[in-house]
Design an enzyme around this catalytic site. Structure first.
Site, short mmCIF file in Angstrom:
data_model
loop_
_atom_site.label_atom_id
_atom_site.label_comp_id
_atom_site.label_asym_id
_atom_site.label_seq_id
_atom_site.Cartn_x
_atom_site.Cartn_y
_atom_site.Cartn_z
N TYR A 269 0.60 -1.51 -0.15
CA TYR A 269 0.08 -0.12 0.19
C TYR A 269 0.47 1.36 0.14
O TYR A 269 2.23 1.26 0.20
CB TYR A 269 -0.64 0.01 0.93
CG TYR A 269 -0.43 0.07 2.53
CD1 TYR A 269 -0.19 1.17 3.01
CD2 TYR A 269 -0.37 -1.00 3.16
CE1 TYR A 269 0.12 1.10 4.45
CE2 TYR A 269 0.76 -1.39 4.36
CZ TYR A 269 1.20 -0.18 5.21
OH TYR A 269 1.28 -0.13 6.40
N HIS A 319 5.83 -0.65 0.99
CA HIS A 319 6.26 0.12 0.05
C HIS A 319 6.37 0.37 -0.95
O HIS A 319 8.40 -0.37 -0.11
CB HIS A 319 6.09 1.52 0.96
CG HIS A 319 5.52 2.27 2.43
ND1 HIS A 319 4.36 1.99 2.06
CD2 HIS A 319 5.43 2.37 3.56
CE1 HIS A 319 3.50 2.38 3.71
NE2 HIS A 319 4.91 2.55 4.07
#
EC number: 2.4.3.4
Length: 343
Positions: A269, A319
Protein backbone atom coordinates in the site's frame (compact mmCIF):
# COMPACT_ATOMS: atom_id res chain seq x y z
CA UNK A 1 -35.07 24.66 -14.24
CA UNK A 2 -31.37 23.92 -14.91
CA UNK A 3 -31.97 22.48 -18.44
CA UNK A 4 -34.00 25.59 -19.40
CA UNK A 5 -31.22 27.88 -18.20
CA UNK A 6 -28.67 25.83 -20.16
CA UNK A 7 -30.78 26.11 -23.34
CA UNK A 8 -31.14 29.89 -22.86
CA UNK A 9 -27.37 30.28 -22.47
CA UNK A 10 -26.73 28.22 -25.60
CA UNK A 11 -29.28 30.26 -27.55
CA UNK A 12 -27.70 33.53 -26.40
CA UNK A 13 -24.22 32.33 -27.40
CA UNK A 14 -25.49 31.29 -30.84
CA UNK A 15 -27.10 34.69 -31.39
CA UNK A 16 -23.88 36.43 -30.32
CA UNK A 17 -21.80 34.44 -32.82
CA UNK A 18 -24.34 35.17 -35.57
CA UNK A 19 -24.35 38.86 -34.70
CA UNK A 20 -20.55 39.09 -34.89
CA UNK A 21 -20.47 37.22 -38.20
CA UNK A 22 -23.16 39.36 -39.85
CA UNK A 23 -21.73 42.61 -38.56
CA UNK A 24 -18.20 41.72 -39.67
CA UNK A 25 -19.55 40.72 -43.09
CA UNK A 26 -21.48 43.98 -43.42
CA UNK A 27 -18.48 46.09 -42.47
CA UNK A 28 -16.21 44.28 -44.91
CA UNK A 29 -18.83 44.84 -47.60
CA UNK A 30 -19.38 48.49 -46.66
CA UNK A 31 -15.66 49.16 -46.86
CA UNK A 32 -15.75 48.58 -50.62
CA UNK A 33 -19.22 49.96 -51.43
CA UNK A 34 -20.10 52.64 -48.89
CA UNK A 35 -17.87 55.44 -47.65
CA UNK A 36 -19.43 55.63 -44.15
CA UNK A 37 -20.42 52.81 -41.75
CA UNK A 38 -23.56 52.78 -39.63
CA UNK A 39 -21.69 51.21 -36.65
CA UNK A 40 -18.22 51.94 -35.13
CA UNK A 41 -16.05 49.48 -37.00
CA UNK A 42 -13.21 49.41 -34.47
CA UNK A 43 -15.57 48.32 -31.71
CA UNK A 44 -16.79 45.33 -33.72
CA UNK A 45 -13.24 44.35 -34.72
CA UNK A 46 -12.12 44.34 -31.08
CA UNK A 47 -15.19 42.36 -30.03
CA UNK A 48 -14.55 39.86 -32.81
CA UNK A 49 -10.86 39.47 -31.88
CA UNK A 50 -11.67 38.97 -28.19
CA UNK A 51 -14.23 36.33 -29.06
CA UNK A 52 -11.68 34.52 -31.24
CA UNK A 53 -9.20 34.53 -28.35
CA UNK A 54 -11.86 33.16 -26.02
CA UNK A 55 -12.57 30.29 -28.41
CA UNK A 56 -8.89 29.66 -29.16
CA UNK A 57 -7.44 29.40 -25.66
CA UNK A 58 -8.72 26.73 -23.25
CA UNK A 59 -9.95 27.62 -19.78
CA UNK A 60 -7.11 27.64 -17.23
CA UNK A 61 -8.08 26.22 -13.85
CA UNK A 62 -5.89 28.67 -11.90
CA UNK A 63 -4.00 31.94 -12.15
CA UNK A 64 -0.58 30.44 -11.38
CA UNK A 65 2.26 30.10 -13.88
CA UNK A 66 1.77 26.33 -13.57
CA UNK A 67 -1.68 24.79 -13.05
CA UNK A 68 -1.70 21.17 -11.92
CA UNK A 69 -5.21 20.48 -13.19
CA UNK A 70 -4.47 21.70 -16.70
CA UNK A 71 -5.32 18.91 -19.13
CA UNK A 72 -3.69 17.80 -22.41
CA UNK A 73 -0.20 18.63 -21.13
CA UNK A 74 0.69 14.99 -20.51
CA UNK A 75 -1.21 11.86 -21.51
CA UNK A 76 0.53 10.04 -18.64
CA UNK A 77 -0.91 12.54 -16.14
CA UNK A 78 -4.38 12.64 -17.70
CA UNK A 79 -4.64 8.84 -17.46
CA UNK A 80 -3.99 8.99 -13.71
CA UNK A 81 -5.46 12.23 -12.38
CA UNK A 82 -9.17 11.98 -11.54
CA UNK A 83 -10.60 15.32 -10.46
CA UNK A 84 -13.79 13.71 -9.11
CA UNK A 85 -11.93 11.76 -6.42
CA UNK A 86 -12.47 13.29 -2.99
CA UNK A 87 -9.39 13.23 -0.73
CA UNK A 88 -11.24 13.60 2.57
CA UNK A 89 -13.83 11.40 4.24
CA UNK A 90 -17.03 13.25 5.15
CA UNK A 91 -20.47 12.33 6.42
CA UNK A 92 -21.78 12.68 2.86
CA UNK A 93 -19.22 10.53 1.03
CA UNK A 94 -18.54 7.89 3.70
CA UNK A 95 -19.93 4.93 1.75
CA UNK A 96 -17.22 2.55 0.51
CA UNK A 97 -17.69 0.25 -2.45
CA UNK A 98 -17.41 -3.41 -1.50
CA UNK A 99 -14.14 -3.98 -3.39
CA UNK A 100 -12.61 -0.85 -1.84
CA UNK A 101 -13.64 -1.92 1.66
CA UNK A 102 -12.22 -5.44 1.25
CA UNK A 103 -8.95 -4.07 -0.14
CA UNK A 104 -8.64 -1.56 2.70
CA UNK A 105 -9.28 -4.23 5.36
CA UNK A 106 -6.30 -6.20 4.06
CA UNK A 107 -3.80 -3.33 4.40
CA UNK A 108 -2.80 -4.17 7.96
CA UNK A 109 -4.64 -7.49 8.24
CA UNK A 110 -6.89 -6.35 11.06
CA UNK A 111 -8.57 -9.27 12.84
CA UNK A 112 -12.30 -9.09 13.58
CA UNK A 113 -12.73 -5.35 12.92
CA UNK A 114 -15.80 -3.56 14.18
CA UNK A 115 -18.48 -2.51 11.70
CA UNK A 116 -17.07 0.32 9.60
CA UNK A 117 -20.38 2.13 9.04
CA UNK A 118 -21.09 2.18 12.78
CA UNK A 119 -17.57 3.41 13.48
CA UNK A 120 -17.84 6.23 10.93
CA UNK A 121 -21.24 7.23 12.26
CA UNK A 122 -19.82 7.47 15.78
CA UNK A 123 -16.73 9.28 14.49
CA UNK A 124 -18.76 12.07 12.93
CA UNK A 125 -20.68 12.53 16.14
CA UNK A 126 -17.37 13.45 17.73
CA UNK A 127 -15.55 15.36 14.96
CA UNK A 128 -17.08 17.51 12.19
CA UNK A 129 -18.25 15.53 9.18
CA UNK A 130 -17.77 18.31 6.66
CA UNK A 131 -14.75 19.24 4.55
CA UNK A 132 -12.22 21.74 5.86
CA UNK A 133 -13.32 25.04 4.25
CA UNK A 134 -9.65 25.95 3.80
CA UNK A 135 -9.24 23.01 1.43
CA UNK A 136 -12.15 23.96 -0.82
CA UNK A 137 -10.66 25.45 -3.96
CA UNK A 138 -11.87 28.84 -5.08
CA UNK A 139 -13.17 29.28 -8.63
CA UNK A 140 -10.06 31.21 -9.66
CA UNK A 141 -7.01 31.03 -7.45
CA UNK A 142 -3.31 30.35 -7.17
CA UNK A 143 -2.83 28.14 -4.15
CA UNK A 144 0.84 27.29 -3.63
CA UNK A 145 1.66 24.30 -1.45
CA UNK A 146 4.84 22.90 0.06
CA UNK A 147 4.87 19.19 0.90
CA UNK A 148 7.70 18.64 3.35
CA UNK A 149 9.11 15.14 3.78
CA UNK A 150 11.47 13.93 6.47
CA UNK A 151 14.69 13.27 4.55
CA UNK A 152 18.11 14.14 5.89
CA UNK A 153 18.71 16.01 2.62
CA UNK A 154 17.02 18.96 4.34
CA UNK A 155 20.01 19.41 6.68
CA UNK A 156 21.80 22.69 5.91
CA UNK A 157 19.48 23.28 2.95
CA UNK A 158 18.26 26.62 4.36
CA UNK A 159 14.91 26.08 2.67
CA UNK A 160 13.02 27.37 5.72
CA UNK A 161 11.92 30.82 4.47
CA UNK A 162 11.12 29.40 1.03
CA UNK A 163 8.91 26.68 2.56
CA UNK A 164 7.12 29.17 4.82
CA UNK A 165 6.27 31.41 1.83
CA UNK A 166 3.69 28.88 0.58
CA UNK A 167 -0.04 29.19 1.28
CA UNK A 168 -0.20 25.64 2.65
CA UNK A 169 2.64 23.72 4.27
CA UNK A 170 1.94 20.01 4.66
CA UNK A 171 4.09 17.80 6.89
CA UNK A 172 3.87 14.20 8.03
CA UNK A 173 4.40 11.70 10.82
CA UNK A 174 6.84 12.63 13.60
CA UNK A 175 8.58 15.49 11.76
CA UNK A 176 9.46 18.38 14.13
CA UNK A 177 10.08 22.00 13.19
CA UNK A 178 11.39 23.43 16.46
CA UNK A 179 15.14 23.73 16.30
CA UNK A 180 15.18 23.11 12.54
CA UNK A 181 13.42 26.25 11.30
CA UNK A 182 16.29 27.43 9.08
CA UNK A 183 16.11 24.24 7.02
CA UNK A 184 12.46 23.13 7.23
CA UNK A 185 10.56 26.30 8.16
CA UNK A 186 8.23 26.92 11.07
CA UNK A 187 4.86 27.06 9.33
CA UNK A 188 2.51 24.07 9.23
CA UNK A 189 -1.09 24.17 8.05
CA UNK A 190 -1.80 20.42 7.76
CA UNK A 191 -0.05 17.41 9.27
CA UNK A 192 -0.56 13.81 8.08
CA UNK A 193 -0.45 11.15 10.80
CA UNK A 194 -1.70 7.71 11.75
CA UNK A 195 -1.98 6.63 15.42
CA UNK A 196 1.47 5.07 15.54
CA UNK A 197 3.16 8.17 14.05
CA UNK A 198 1.27 10.88 15.97
CA UNK A 199 3.07 13.84 17.48
CA UNK A 200 1.66 16.84 19.35
CA UNK A 201 0.63 19.64 17.00
CA UNK A 202 0.28 23.39 17.39
CA UNK A 203 -3.28 24.65 17.95
CA UNK A 204 -3.65 26.16 14.48
CA UNK A 205 -2.56 22.99 12.65
CA UNK A 206 -5.13 20.66 11.06
CA UNK A 207 -4.47 16.97 11.66
CA UNK A 208 -5.17 14.67 8.70
CA UNK A 209 -5.54 11.11 9.93
CA UNK A 210 -4.52 8.51 7.36
CA UNK A 211 -6.52 5.40 8.38
CA UNK A 212 -5.03 2.03 7.45
CA UNK A 213 -7.49 0.06 9.61
CA UNK A 214 -10.81 0.45 11.46
CA UNK A 215 -8.96 0.81 14.77
CA UNK A 216 -7.36 4.02 13.48
CA UNK A 217 -10.80 5.62 13.19
CA UNK A 218 -11.77 4.27 16.61
CA UNK A 219 -8.56 5.73 18.01
CA UNK A 220 -9.62 9.24 16.95
CA UNK A 221 -12.90 8.80 18.84
CA UNK A 222 -11.09 7.43 21.88
CA UNK A 223 -8.23 9.96 21.85
CA UNK A 224 -10.68 12.87 21.89
CA UNK A 225 -13.05 11.38 24.50
CA UNK A 226 -12.43 8.45 26.87
CA UNK A 227 -8.81 7.57 26.06
CA UNK A 228 -9.52 3.83 26.18
CA UNK A 229 -7.24 2.92 23.23
CA UNK A 230 -3.58 3.16 24.17
CA UNK A 231 -2.18 0.31 22.09
CA UNK A 232 -2.60 -0.94 18.52
CA UNK A 233 0.37 -3.03 17.38
CA UNK A 234 2.56 -0.59 19.35
CA UNK A 235 1.75 1.90 22.14
CA UNK A 236 -0.16 4.98 20.89
CA UNK A 237 -1.19 8.20 22.67
CA UNK A 238 -4.33 7.58 24.72
CA UNK A 239 -5.35 11.25 24.51
CA UNK A 240 -4.51 14.03 22.06
CA UNK A 241 -4.92 17.80 22.39
CA UNK A 242 -5.97 18.52 18.80
CA UNK A 243 -9.16 20.56 18.53
CA UNK A 244 -11.99 18.40 17.19
CA UNK A 245 -12.76 20.90 14.42
CA UNK A 246 -9.13 20.56 13.29
CA UNK A 247 -9.37 16.79 12.72
CA UNK A 248 -9.74 15.60 9.12
CA UNK A 249 -9.86 12.05 7.79
CA UNK A 250 -8.07 10.87 4.63
CA UNK A 251 -10.58 8.92 2.54
CA UNK A 252 -9.86 5.15 2.31
CA UNK A 253 -11.14 5.21 -1.29
CA UNK A 254 -8.54 7.87 -2.07
CA UNK A 255 -5.81 5.58 -0.70
CA UNK A 256 -6.97 2.91 -3.14
CA UNK A 257 -7.08 5.47 -5.96
CA UNK A 258 -3.43 6.34 -5.27
CA UNK A 259 -2.54 2.63 -5.16
CA UNK A 260 -4.43 1.70 -8.35
CA UNK A 261 -3.96 4.75 -10.57
CA UNK A 262 -0.65 6.22 -9.48
CA UNK A 263 1.30 3.24 -8.13
CA UNK A 264 -0.18 0.69 -10.52
CA UNK A 265 -0.37 -1.84 -7.67
CA UNK A 266 3.30 -1.59 -6.63
CA UNK A 267 4.04 -2.29 -2.97
CA UNK A 268 1.43 -3.48 -0.50
CA UNK A 269 0.00 0.00 0.00
CA UNK A 270 1.15 3.63 -0.46
CA UNK A 271 3.47 5.41 1.96
CA UNK A 272 2.37 8.53 3.82
CA UNK A 273 4.77 10.47 1.61
CA UNK A 274 3.19 9.59 -1.74
CA UNK A 275 -0.30 9.88 -0.19
CA UNK A 276 0.50 13.46 0.81
CA UNK A 277 1.86 14.26 -2.67
CA UNK A 278 -1.22 13.01 -4.55
CA UNK A 279 -3.47 14.66 -1.95
CA UNK A 280 -1.75 17.97 -2.69
CA UNK A 281 -2.32 17.56 -6.45
CA UNK A 282 -6.05 17.66 -5.72
CA UNK A 283 -6.15 20.68 -3.39
CA UNK A 284 -3.32 22.87 -4.71
CA UNK A 285 -2.53 24.73 -7.93
CA UNK A 286 1.25 24.58 -7.53
CA UNK A 287 3.14 21.96 -5.50
CA UNK A 288 6.76 22.02 -4.34
CA UNK A 289 8.36 18.98 -2.67
CA UNK A 290 11.08 19.24 -0.03
CA UNK A 291 12.77 16.50 1.97
CA UNK A 292 12.00 13.54 -0.28
CA UNK A 293 14.50 10.83 -1.18
CA UNK A 294 18.05 10.14 -0.03
CA UNK A 295 20.67 12.80 0.61
CA UNK A 296 23.48 13.54 -1.87
CA UNK A 297 25.52 10.64 -0.44
CA UNK A 298 22.71 8.14 -0.92
CA UNK A 299 21.84 7.95 2.78
CA UNK A 300 18.24 7.45 3.92
CA UNK A 301 17.72 9.11 7.29
CA UNK A 302 15.56 11.72 9.03
CA UNK A 303 16.73 15.31 9.29
CA UNK A 304 16.17 15.40 13.07
CA UNK A 305 18.05 12.23 14.05
CA UNK A 306 21.07 10.13 13.18
CA UNK A 307 19.28 6.90 12.37
CA UNK A 308 21.29 4.48 10.19
CA UNK A 309 18.31 2.11 9.88
CA UNK A 310 15.88 4.77 8.61
CA UNK A 311 16.02 3.31 5.10
CA UNK A 312 15.05 -0.19 6.26
CA UNK A 313 11.46 0.37 5.10
CA UNK A 314 12.71 0.08 1.53
CA UNK A 315 13.43 -3.62 2.07
CA UNK A 316 10.17 -4.64 3.76
CA UNK A 317 8.03 -4.64 0.61
CA UNK A 318 5.25 -2.69 2.33
CA UNK A 319 6.00 0.39 0.21
CA UNK A 320 7.75 0.42 -3.15
CA UNK A 321 9.99 3.42 -2.52
CA UNK A 322 11.65 3.28 -5.93
CA UNK A 323 8.35 3.26 -7.82
CA UNK A 324 6.96 6.07 -5.66
CA UNK A 325 10.10 8.10 -6.32
CA UNK A 326 9.70 7.47 -10.03
CA UNK A 327 6.14 8.87 -9.90
CA UNK A 328 7.33 12.13 -8.35
CA UNK A 329 10.21 12.32 -10.84
CA UNK A 330 7.79 12.04 -13.77
CA UNK A 331 5.48 14.64 -12.21
CA UNK A 332 8.45 17.01 -12.01
CA UNK A 333 9.52 16.25 -15.59
CA UNK A 334 6.10 17.32 -16.93
CA UNK A 335 6.10 20.47 -14.75
CA UNK A 336 3.24 19.39 -12.50
CA UNK A 337 5.42 19.71 -9.39
CA UNK A 338 8.90 20.91 -8.47
CA UNK A 339 11.33 18.88 -6.36
CA UNK A 340 13.94 20.59 -4.18
CA UNK A 341 16.57 17.96 -3.41
CA UNK A 342 18.55 19.76 -0.70
CA UNK A 343 22.01 18.51 0.16
Amino acid sequence: MAPMRKKSTLKLLTLLVLFIFLTSFFLNYSHTVVTTAWFPKQMVIELSENFKKLMKYPYRPCTCTRCIEEQRVSAWFDERFNRSMQPLLTAKNAHLEEDTYKWWLRLQREKQPNNLNDTIRELFQVVPGNVDPLLEKRLVSCRRCAVVGNSGNLKESYYGPQIDSHDFVLRMNKAPTEGFEADVGSKTTHHFVYPESFRELAQEVSMILVPFKTTDLEWVISATTTGRISHTYVPVPAKIKVKKEKILIYHPAFIKYVFDRWLQGHGRYPSTGILSVIFSLHICDEVDLYGFGADSKGNWHHYWENNPSAGAFRKTGVHDGDFESNVTTILASINKIRIFKGR
